[in-house]
Design a protein around this motif. Structure first.
Motif, mmCIF file in Angstrom:
data_model
loop_
_atom_site.group_PDB
_atom_site.id
_atom_site.type_symbol
_atom_site.label_atom_id
_atom_site.label_comp_id
_atom_site.label_asym_id
_atom_site.label_seq_id
_atom_site.Cartn_x
_atom_site.Cartn_y
_atom_site.Cartn_z
ATOM 1 N N GLY A 45 -28.071 0.999 -30.479
ATOM 2 C CA GLY A 45 -28.406 0.920 -29.067
ATOM 3 C C GLY A 45 -29.242 2.087 -28.617
ATOM 4 N N ILE A 46 -30.134 2.571 -29.495
ATOM 5 C CA ILE A 46 -30.973 3.720 -29.164
ATOM 6 C C ILE A 46 -32.058 3.285 -28.175
ATOM 7 C CG2 ILE A 46 -32.408 5.564 -30.079
ATOM 8 C CD1 ILE A 46 -31.089 5.116 -32.797
ATOM 9 N N GLU A 47 -32.241 4.070 -27.131
ATOM 10 C CA GLU A 47 -33.211 3.756 -26.096
ATOM 11 C C GLU A 47 -34.315 4.802 -26.046
ATOM 12 O OE1 GLU A 47 -30.999 3.512 -22.502
ATOM 13 O OE2 GLU A 47 -29.971 1.649 -23.048
ATOM 14 N N GLY A 48 -35.316 4.526 -25.223
ATOM 15 C CA GLY A 48 -36.384 5.488 -25.000
ATOM 16 C C GLY A 48 -37.657 5.122 -25.731
ATOM 17 N N THR A 49 -38.555 6.078 -25.832
ATOM 18 C CA THR A 49 -39.815 5.878 -26.542
ATOM 19 C C THR A 49 -39.706 6.468 -27.953
ATOM 20 O OG1 THR A 49 -40.715 7.950 -25.684
ATOM 21 C CG2 THR A 49 -41.127 5.951 -24.397
ATOM 22 N N ILE A 50 -40.544 5.990 -28.842
ATOM 23 C CA ILE A 50 -40.568 6.525 -30.202
ATOM 24 C C ILE A 50 -41.248 7.892 -30.162
ATOM 25 C CG2 ILE A 50 -41.444 6.200 -32.541
ATOM 26 C CD1 ILE A 50 -41.338 3.189 -32.055
ATOM 27 N N PRO A 51 -40.564 8.947 -30.602
ATOM 28 C CA PRO A 51 -41.181 10.284 -30.567
ATOM 29 C C PRO A 51 -42.394 10.347 -31.496
ATOM 30 C CG PRO A 51 -38.803 10.420 -30.924
ATOM 31 C CD PRO A 51 -39.178 8.988 -31.099
ATOM 32 N N PRO A 52 -43.540 10.773 -30.998
ATOM 33 C CA PRO A 52 -44.733 10.873 -31.856
ATOM 34 C C PRO A 52 -44.513 11.744 -33.075
ATOM 35 C CG PRO A 52 -45.319 11.149 -29.549
ATOM 36 C CD PRO A 52 -43.827 11.151 -29.608
ATOM 37 N N GLU A 53 -43.615 12.733 -32.959
ATOM 38 C CA GLU A 53 -43.354 13.644 -34.063
ATOM 39 C C GLU A 53 -42.804 12.922 -35.282
ATOM 40 O OE1 GLU A 53 -43.383 15.567 -30.199
ATOM 41 O OE2 GLU A 53 -42.100 13.981 -31.015
ATOM 42 N N MET A 54 -42.124 11.795 -35.052
ATOM 43 C CA MET A 54 -41.557 11.060 -36.184
ATOM 44 C C MET A 54 -42.643 10.549 -37.121
ATOM 45 S SD MET A 54 -38.296 8.924 -34.753
ATOM 46 C CE MET A 54 -37.661 8.805 -36.417
#
Length: 229
Positions: free
Chosen positions: A2-11
């Protein structure tokens, strides 16, 4: 998950990362840009709420062999930069992609699994898919804007195809005799299109066929006796 938010660009910038699976979560907004030195080989972002265009910077992932973006809300055209990658698996089904399926899709010279269904594509079904001789599974379903006729070249060149699903489109005309040359076929699903005329006797050459679906078309005549051999 259930992870929310945007995908971190750092990944996407982690130099040691080869596989990234964020599927079955609640990520939203756009897919971040890919850095020029991306080493990613496998990406699975399926079943999220990602939107906007597929970034053209994905071409920077020069080792990418598997890309699964299915069941999001991605829109725009398929970026042709995608076809420069050594993809063996490409899953784009159940998004909001539009435009035509580009002829440059023929550049996917290593592709084995290709799924494009449930999008807003328009125009004719591309004969260029017939150049993808490594394909073993091709699925294009629920694309009512897809038209044209079944290309005979599919029969000549897609001889490694095991599963061919083309359903719920407006593709019309007859089944080409050359489809009898796809002797590896185990599934042929052409249901719910606008196909018609008599069924070709050459379908009887598909001796490995386990599933044949021709429902809701406009075929005439009789079922060839060769299909029972």
């Amino acid at each position: 998950n259930g992870i929310e938010g945007t995908i971190p660009p750092e990944m996407l910038s982690t130099s040691s990362l080869r596989s990234l699976d964020l599927s079955y979560n609640f990520f939203f907004s756009e897919i971040p840009s890919f850095p020029e030195d991306s080493k990613l080989e496998i990406i699975n972002f399926a079943r999220n709420n990602l939107s906007r265009d597929i970034p053209i910077s994905i071409a920077n992932a020069e080792s990418l062999s598997s890309l699964n973006l299915a069941q999001n809300a991605l829109n725009g055209n398929i970026p042709t930069q995608l076809f420069s990658l050594p993809l063996q698996e490409l899953y784009l089904q159940s998004n909001q992609l539009s435009g035509t399926i580009p002829d440059s899709i023929a550049e996917l010279s290593a592709i084995k699994f290709l799924s494009l269904g449930a999008n807003g594509f328009t125009g004719d079904i591309p004969s260029a898919i017939g150049d993808l001789s490594t394909l073993t599974r091709l699925v294009i379903d629920d694309v009512p804007g897809l038209e044209g006729r079944l290309p005979a070249i599919y029969g000549f060149q897609l001889t490694n195809l095991v599963d061919f699903v083309l359903r719920d489109t407006n593709v019309r005309g007859n089944i080409p005799d050359q489809f009898g040359m796809m002797t590896a076929l185990e599934t042929l699903d052409l249901g719910r299109n606008s196909l018609g005329r008599a069924l070709p006797e050459s379908l009887g050459l598909l001796t490995n066929l386990k599933t044949l679906n021709l429902e809701n078309n406009e075929f005439t005549g009789t079922i060839p006796t060769e299909l029972g051999n």
